[in-house]
Design an enzyme around this catalytic site. Structure first.
Site, PDB file in Angstrom:
ATOM      1  N   GLY A  11      -5.409   0.805  -8.402  1.00  0.00           N
ATOM      2  CA  GLY A  11      -4.818   2.095  -8.784  1.00  0.00           C
ATOM      3  C   GLY A  11      -3.737   1.903  -9.834  1.00  0.00           C
ATOM      4  O   GLY A  11      -2.917   0.995  -9.721  1.00  0.00           O
ATOM      5  N   ARG A  72     -11.880  -0.728 -10.492  1.00  0.00           N
ATOM      6  CA  ARG A  72     -12.137  -1.392  -9.218  1.00  0.00           C
ATOM      7  C   ARG A  72     -13.502  -2.050  -9.402  1.00  0.00           C
ATOM      8  O   ARG A  72     -14.466  -1.393  -9.772  1.00  0.00           O
ATOM      9  CB  ARG A  72     -12.107  -0.378  -8.075  1.00  0.00           C
ATOM     10  CG  ARG A  72     -10.671   0.164  -7.876  1.00  0.00           C
ATOM     11  CD  ARG A  72     -10.519   0.900  -6.566  1.00  0.00           C
ATOM     12  NE  ARG A  72      -9.112   1.095  -6.252  1.00  0.00           N
ATOM     13  CZ  ARG A  72      -8.444   2.241  -6.441  1.00  0.00           C
ATOM     14  NH1 ARG A  72      -9.043   3.284  -6.942  1.00  0.00           N
ATOM     15  NH2 ARG A  72      -7.166   2.339  -6.103  1.00  0.00           N
ATOM     16  N   ASP A 103      -2.297  -4.993  -3.449  1.00  0.00           N
ATOM     17  CA  ASP A 103      -2.735  -6.094  -2.567  1.00  0.00           C
ATOM     18  C   ASP A 103      -4.195  -6.495  -2.789  1.00  0.00           C
ATOM     19  O   ASP A 103      -4.543  -7.679  -2.699  1.00  0.00           O
ATOM     20  CB  ASP A 103      -2.463  -5.767  -1.095  1.00  0.00           C
ATOM     21  CG  ASP A 103      -3.153  -4.495  -0.631  1.00  0.00           C
ATOM     22  OD1 ASP A 103      -3.621  -3.711  -1.480  1.00  0.00           O
ATOM     23  OD2 ASP A 103      -3.231  -4.286   0.600  1.00  0.00           O
ATOM     24  N   THR A 125       1.937  -0.784  -7.965  1.00  0.00           N
ATOM     25  CA  THR A 125       1.271   0.240  -7.145  1.00  0.00           C
ATOM     26  C   THR A 125       2.321   1.233  -6.674  1.00  0.00           C
ATOM     27  O   THR A 125       3.437   0.829  -6.339  1.00  0.00           O
ATOM     28  CB  THR A 125       0.551  -0.378  -5.914  1.00  0.00           C
ATOM     29  OG1 THR A 125       0.250   0.679  -4.989  1.00  0.00           O
ATOM     30  CG2 THR A 125       1.383  -1.411  -5.183  1.00  0.00           C
ATOM     31  N   ASP A 127       2.305   2.660  -3.964  1.00  0.00           N
ATOM     32  CA  ASP A 127       2.358   2.661  -2.491  1.00  0.00           C
ATOM     33  C   ASP A 127       3.552   1.915  -1.882  1.00  0.00           C
ATOM     34  O   ASP A 127       3.926   2.185  -0.750  1.00  0.00           O
ATOM     35  CB  ASP A 127       1.080   2.043  -1.905  1.00  0.00           C
ATOM     36  CG  ASP A 127      -0.159   2.860  -2.236  1.00  0.00           C
ATOM     37  OD1 ASP A 127      -0.003   3.978  -2.751  1.00  0.00           O
ATOM     38  OD2 ASP A 127      -1.269   2.365  -1.997  1.00  0.00           O
ATOM     39  N   ASP A 129       3.449  -0.995  -0.720  1.00  0.00           N
ATOM     40  CA  ASP A 129       2.884  -1.495   0.542  1.00  0.00           C
ATOM     41  C   ASP A 129       2.857  -3.015   0.636  1.00  0.00           C
ATOM     42  O   ASP A 129       2.102  -3.573   1.431  1.00  0.00           O
ATOM     43  CB  ASP A 129       1.467  -0.932   0.742  1.00  0.00           C
ATOM     44  CG  ASP A 129       0.538  -1.260  -0.415  1.00  0.00           C
ATOM     45  OD1 ASP A 129       1.008  -1.787  -1.435  1.00  0.00           O
ATOM     46  OD2 ASP A 129      -0.676  -0.993  -0.301  1.00  0.00           O
ATOM     47  N   ARG A 171      -2.016   5.406   0.771  1.00  0.00           N
ATOM     48  CA  ARG A 171      -3.127   4.764   1.489  1.00  0.00           C
ATOM     49  C   ARG A 171      -2.763   4.527   2.950  1.00  0.00           C
ATOM     50  O   ARG A 171      -2.626   5.462   3.707  1.00  0.00           O
ATOM     51  CB  ARG A 171      -3.532   3.466   0.776  1.00  0.00           C
ATOM     52  CG  ARG A 171      -4.900   3.007   1.194  1.00  0.00           C
ATOM     53  CD  ARG A 171      -5.731   2.353   0.116  1.00  0.00           C
ATOM     54  NE  ARG A 171      -5.047   1.376  -0.705  1.00  0.00           N
ATOM     55  CZ  ARG A 171      -5.664   0.702  -1.675  1.00  0.00           C
ATOM     56  NH1 ARG A 171      -6.933   0.895  -1.920  1.00  0.00           N
ATOM     57  NH2 ARG A 171      -4.992  -0.156  -2.415  1.00  0.00           N
TER      58      ARG A 171
END
Ligand code: ADP
Ligand code: F6P
Length: 319
Positions: A11, A72, A103, A125, A127, A129, A171
């Site tokens: 992303g 992707r 990740d 990202t 996120d 995360d 996500r």
């Protein structure tokens, strides 16, 4: 190390361009040549590679998205694709690679490292995360976009005395929800990591209404899912009109914040320096103002947990 490659994968995130710019300009300053690999690992496998120079990264520091585009790649998930990628890197005389992504992209980079190709990773990202770093590039920008959206929705929420459920991205990670919920003064924050009790959420809203609260903002992390179903249940339990806003990709684009641009610039510099020191298999990050790195293996070994103390604070503040 004479020539390095740089790609963005997974992303996109605001600030990726600032990282690309830093990689190219620091590398050139240090006498390296730079190849830009378009469309992440898919472009790598296809040899979609261009020479970069100082001018090719001009006028991008303030732009969201990624100049190198992203993808992707299913092909790269297979060992055959990874071996093909190494073959292409050698064919294009690239001696080291900077991967900017999340990740998933890091997992791919580890495969290249294990095949003996020098690679370092920059976390890009929205996120946030990745547990080992305080921030990923794009998180701060996405957060500010969400906080601004909460402000707009709060206006109409107050006018109508409605409940507004706002689903934010992330996500599997509740960081955007938790941080934006605190900064936006949300009444309730629902994140996958801490579970939730819909009766408790409904009770909080009713109590708020009884105290004279006009707006009722519920931030829902994407990982929880089912925003419309949850809205129906909350509407039924509170007997209050409820609306849903899924912010979606609005929070993935836009001009990066100063914070993201500076972080990206520092990460880019560190990536070039690590490759010049002949280091590989490392993921760059920050702990406060300090730029750090850990093994990619460690970086992807566990899940980021949003801070419980922040979650508890949010619950206190929303009263
Ligand atoms: P992000 O990097 O933002 O987490 P993805 O999870 O979509 O995004 O991963 C980006 C790309 O990284 C994937 O399309 C794939 O090419 C590569 N990738 C992800 N997981 C693996 C894996 N286990 N092995 C090899 N490559 C992977
Ligand atoms: O990883 C970034 C992210 O925006 C997540 O928050 C979200 O779940 C996902 O990407 C959406 O991906 P896509 O690009 O397929 O819409």
């Amino acid at each position: 190390m004479k020539r390095i490659g740089v790609l963005t994968s997974g992303g996109d995130a605001p600030g990726m361009n600032a990282a690309i710019r830093a990689v190219v300009r620091v590398a050139m300053y240090k006498g390296l040549k730079v190849s830009g690999i378009n469309r992440g690992y898919q472009g790598l496998i296809e040899g979609d590679i261009v020479d970069m120079d100082l001018a090719s990264v001009g006028d991008i520091i303030h732009r969201g998205g990624t100049k190198l585009r992203t993808a992707r790649s299913m092909e790269f998930m297979k060992e055959e694709g990874q071996k093909r990628a190494v073959e292409i890197l050698k064919m294009f005389e690239i001696d080291g690679l900077v991967v900017i992504g999340g990740d998933g992209s890091f997992t791919g980079a580890l495969k290249l490292h294990n095949l003996g190709f020098p690679v370092v990773c920059i976390p890009g990202t929205i996120d946030n995360d990745l547990w080992y770093t305080d921030n990923t590039i794009g998180f701060d920008t996405a957060l500010n976009t969400v906080v601004s959206a909460i402000g707009n929705i709060r206006d109409t929420s107050s006018s109508h005395g409605r409940i507004n459920i706002i689903e934010v991205m992330g996500r599997e990670c509740g960081d955007i929800a938790l941080h934006s919920g605190i900064a936006g003064g949300a009444d309730s924050i629902i994140v996958p990591e801490f579970g939730f009790n819909i009766d408790k959420t409904a009770k909080t809203i009713i109590e708020g209404k009884n105290r004279g609260k006009l707006h009722h903002i519920v931030i829902l992390a994407e990982g929880v899912g089912r925003p419309y179903e949850i809205a129906d249940v909350i509407e039924h339990k509170t007997q209050m009109e409820t609306r849903v806003t899924v912010i979606g990709h609005l929070q993935r684009g836009g001009t990066p914040t100063a914070y993201d641009r500076i972080l990206a610039s520092q990460f880019g510099e560190k990536a070039v320096n690590l490759l010049l020191e002949e280091k590989s298999g490392l993921a760059i990050g920050n702990k406060g103002a300090e730029i750090i790195c850990v093994n990619i293996e460690d970086a992807i070994s566990k899940k980021e947990m949003p801070k419980k103390t922040l979650y508890e604070l949010a619950n206190i503040l929303s009263k």
